[in-house]
Design an enzyme around this catalytic site. Structure first.
Site, short mmCIF file in Angstrom:
data_model
loop_
_atom_site.label_atom_id
_atom_site.label_comp_id
_atom_site.label_asym_id
_atom_site.label_seq_id
_atom_site.Cartn_x
_atom_site.Cartn_y
_atom_site.Cartn_z
N ASP A 1 0.43 -1.33 0.11
CA ASP A 1 -0.06 -0.54 0.28
C ASP A 1 0.77 1.21 0.07
O ASP A 1 2.08 1.22 -0.27
CB ASP A 1 -0.57 0.07 0.96
N MET B 1 -8.81 7.28 10.92
CA MET B 1 -9.98 7.39 9.35
C MET B 1 -10.64 8.65 9.38
O MET B 1 -11.28 8.60 9.03
CB MET B 1 -9.97 6.30 8.37
N LYS C 1 -3.42 4.17 -3.04
CA LYS C 1 -3.21 5.29 -3.96
C LYS C 1 -1.87 5.46 -4.66
O LYS C 1 -1.23 5.95 -3.59
CB LYS C 1 -4.22 6.91 -3.56
N1 SAH Z 1 -4.62 -1.56 9.31
C1 SAH Z 1 -4.18 -0.64 9.73
C2 SAH Z 1 -5.25 0.94 9.53
C3 SAH Z 1 -5.41 1.53 7.80
S1 SAH Z 1 -6.17 2.27 7.47
C4 SAH Z 1 -3.18 0.01 10.95
O1 SAH Z 1 -3.29 -1.74 12.29
O2 SAH Z 1 -2.88 0.80 11.83
C5 SAH Z 1 -5.55 3.61 7.85
C6 SAH Z 1 -5.54 5.01 9.24
O3 SAH Z 1 -4.45 4.17 10.18
C7 SAH Z 1 -5.23 6.07 8.99
O4 SAH Z 1 -6.05 7.11 8.54
C8 SAH Z 1 -4.62 6.53 10.41
O5 SAH Z 1 -6.22 6.81 10.78
C9 SAH Z 1 -4.45 5.27 10.60
N2 SAH Z 1 -2.32 4.96 10.91
C10 SAH Z 1 -1.96 4.71 9.50
N3 SAH Z 1 -0.82 5.07 9.83
C11 SAH Z 1 -1.03 5.95 10.96
C12 SAH Z 1 -0.16 6.45 10.73
N4 SAH Z 1 1.79 6.39 11.61
N5 SAH Z 1 -0.34 7.46 12.88
C13 SAH Z 1 -1.07 8.10 12.38
N6 SAH Z 1 -2.84 7.31 12.40
C14 SAH Z 1 -1.86 6.10 11.55
#
Ligand code: SAH
Length: 509
Positions: free
Chosen positions: A36, A173, A58
């Site tokens: 991703d 998100m 994306k």
């Molecule tokens: N599977 C992922 C979540 C994916 S959904 C997990 O377990 O973390 C994508 C969301 O994850 C983003 O919109 C944000 O809310 C969060 N996210 C992912 N990486 C992040 C980061 N480095 N810092 C803050 N939020 C993050």
């Protein structure tokens, strides 16, 4: 027909140090990597050079690959017998559609494994000083998606039923829907003064933290220019970072540096900068590989015990020399009673790894000082000197030693070549986001950077990244090639990091 397997692997929140050991192991040996957008370039650099990289996130300005197509790619590639890693940000089973992919693989009879990762909330909690539970005051935590429009009738999140006290609510998100989320929570009976902390790009050098309260967070986040990806945490514990945050205090936190490295070599400098909280983009500007002419090697090793000095002019020279040496001999004593010289501390450090001490290190790490140091020993007349170098090694040292009547053999053990950065993920990041500074640690790195500068250069003059050079030789190459040197260190990594901290670090301005 042979069948591969698919591994659904969590990449953690971004900081490559938070990958699991299993994830690293699988990345190192997979043949196809499906990933991703949020995956860190340093993680992509862990795969072998012949691994096929498939980006399904994306692309800037474009669309992500559709979920159905991703699943098809996974099945097709594994049916081709490939070892596939499907790398997902955070944990694959937390808002990652990992469950859908696992079901699809199962339906298609594909073997799979799931490797958990540090989820964003957990990363954000640790790196912002926000414990998600606290024995005396806080026993529930909730992970909730803010991506669903809270006003839509079919919402699966029941905003009214979320625990309002003694808990931390972690909203993923949620940046685009901040206002409706906050009004739902206040409407559901949350105390409007409940502390809130939003953590953007958690765990990375570019992490930013916005501390606020429920009734002011919409305004505060706007003023802060809060952007995705961010996790919002709501609850009493969200204010604990005022006392126990640690990451934000690091000297280089929030700064982005480009370092030049050679392909396939971990950069000690990157590690030193990351430890201080910086974000590092490692451009693999040069590739260094072993390059030993068999005949020369046979000649050199046949006479090895007859040399009076071995002179090493770089850590790579040491590494490749000893690799070749131990392919021929199995005992270090085959070196004989010769003396050893190294151009500088870093080279001597590499020699020490073979339990061998260096007899001579000049005060300044350059060829002139090395030659001077050797001449001053008074031992060169009629002595035999083996000069271990790469293909770019200059003849200056050789001629100075020959002037002092030494018999010099040159032994080339590696070659340095420029690499192509057009598809490199770190280069892409640099092109789109720029950097606070570019740090050069070798003349060959400078040359390769200049060759590719057209492709890399950031348009806006005002944002020209500063340049930092490791020492006078690198700076002189920079000036020859028309590049300014803003800051210069004293030819060692320690001094380089000091210079960076002094000019860019907290409290420097
Ligand atoms: N599977 C992922 C979540 C994916 S959904 C997990 O377990 O973390 C994508 C969301 O994850 C983003 O919109 C944000 O809310 C969060 N996210 C992912 N990486 C992040 C980061 N480095 N810092 C803050 N939020 C993050």
């Amino acid at each position: 027909m042979s069948r591969g397997a698919v591994r659904l692997v969590g990449a953690g929140p971004g900081n490559p140090g938070l990958l699991t050991i299993r994830a690293k192991e699988l990345l190192g040996r997979c043949q196809v990597l499906v990933f991703d957008s949020l995956v860190h370039p340093a993680v992509l650099a862990m795969v072998s050079p012949d691994c096929e990289l498939i980006h399904v996130g994306k692309k800037s300005g474009g669309l992500a690959v559709h979920q159905d197509s991703i699943q098809k790619i996974l099945v097709e590639k594994s049916k081709d017998g490939k070892e596939v890693v499907r790398l997902k940000g955070g944990d694959p089973y937390i808002f990652g559609r990992g469950g859908e992919e696992a079901l699809f693989l199962k339906e298609n009879g594909i073997t799979f494994e799931v490797v958990p990762g540090v989820t964003a909330a957990s990363g954000a909690a640790a790196y912002s000083g926000t414990p998600l539970t606290q024995r005396k005051s806080n026993s529930t935590m909730v992970f909730v998606t803010g991506h669903e429009d809270p006003d839509k009738e079919a919402s699966m999140v029941d905003w009214n039923q979320l625990p309002k006290e003694n808990s931390v609510l972690c909203i993923y998100m949620g940046v685009a829907n901040l206002e409706p989320i906050v009004s739902k929570l206040i409407g559901a009976g949350f105390d409007p003064t409940t502390p809130v902390v939003c953590v953007e790009w958690a765990t990375l050098g570019r992490q930013r933290v916005c501390r606020s309260r429920l009734n002011t967070v919409v305004e505060d986040a706007e003023e802060f220019w809060l952007n995705s990806p961010a996790v919002m945490m709501v609850g009493e514990n969200a204010k604990m970072g005022e006392e126990i945050s640690w990451f934000e205090d690091k000297s280089l936190q929030g700064l982005r540096f480009v370092v030049t490295r050679s392909r396939g070599q971990a950069s000690e400098l990157s590690e030193m900068l990351e430890k201080r909280g910086a974000e590092v983009l490692g451009l693999p500007l040069i590739s260094i590989s072993k390059n030993v002419d068999e005949e020369t090697m046979a000649d050199v090793f046949a006479e090895i015990a007859s040399y009076d000095w071995i002179v090493f002019s770089s850590p790579n020279g040491v590494r490749y020399f000893f690799e070749a040496f131990f392919e021929t001999f199995d005992d270090i004593r085959s070196l004989g009673f010769l003396r050893i010289a190294a151009v500088g501390e870093a080279t001597a450090k590499e020699i020490r790894k073979y339990y061998v001490t260096t007899d001579l290190i000049p005060k300044e790490a350059n060829a002139e000082s090395l030659a001077k140091g050797l001449v001053e020993t008074g031992s060169l007349d009629s002595s035999k000197v083996l000069l271990v170098t790469g293909n770019l090694g200059k003849d200056l040292l050789r001629s100075k030693l020959e002037e002092a009547r030494a018999i010099v053999d040159r032994f080339e053990v590696y070659k340095t070549e420029p690499t192509d950065l057009s598809d490199d993920p770190a280069a892409k990041e640099f092109r789109s986001r720029g950097a606070d500074a570019i740090i050069f640690t070798s003349s060959s790195g400078v040359r390769s950077f200049v060759d590719q500068a057209k492709d890399l250069v950031i348009e806006s003059k005002a944002n020209r990244p500063k340049t930092v050079s490791i020492g006078p030789i690198t700076s002189s190459t920079m000036s020859k090639l028309g590049m300014p040197t803003d800051f210069q260190a004293e030819a060692s990594l320690d001094s380089l990091v000091n210079v960076v901290e002094q000019h860019f670090g907290k409290g420097s301005k």
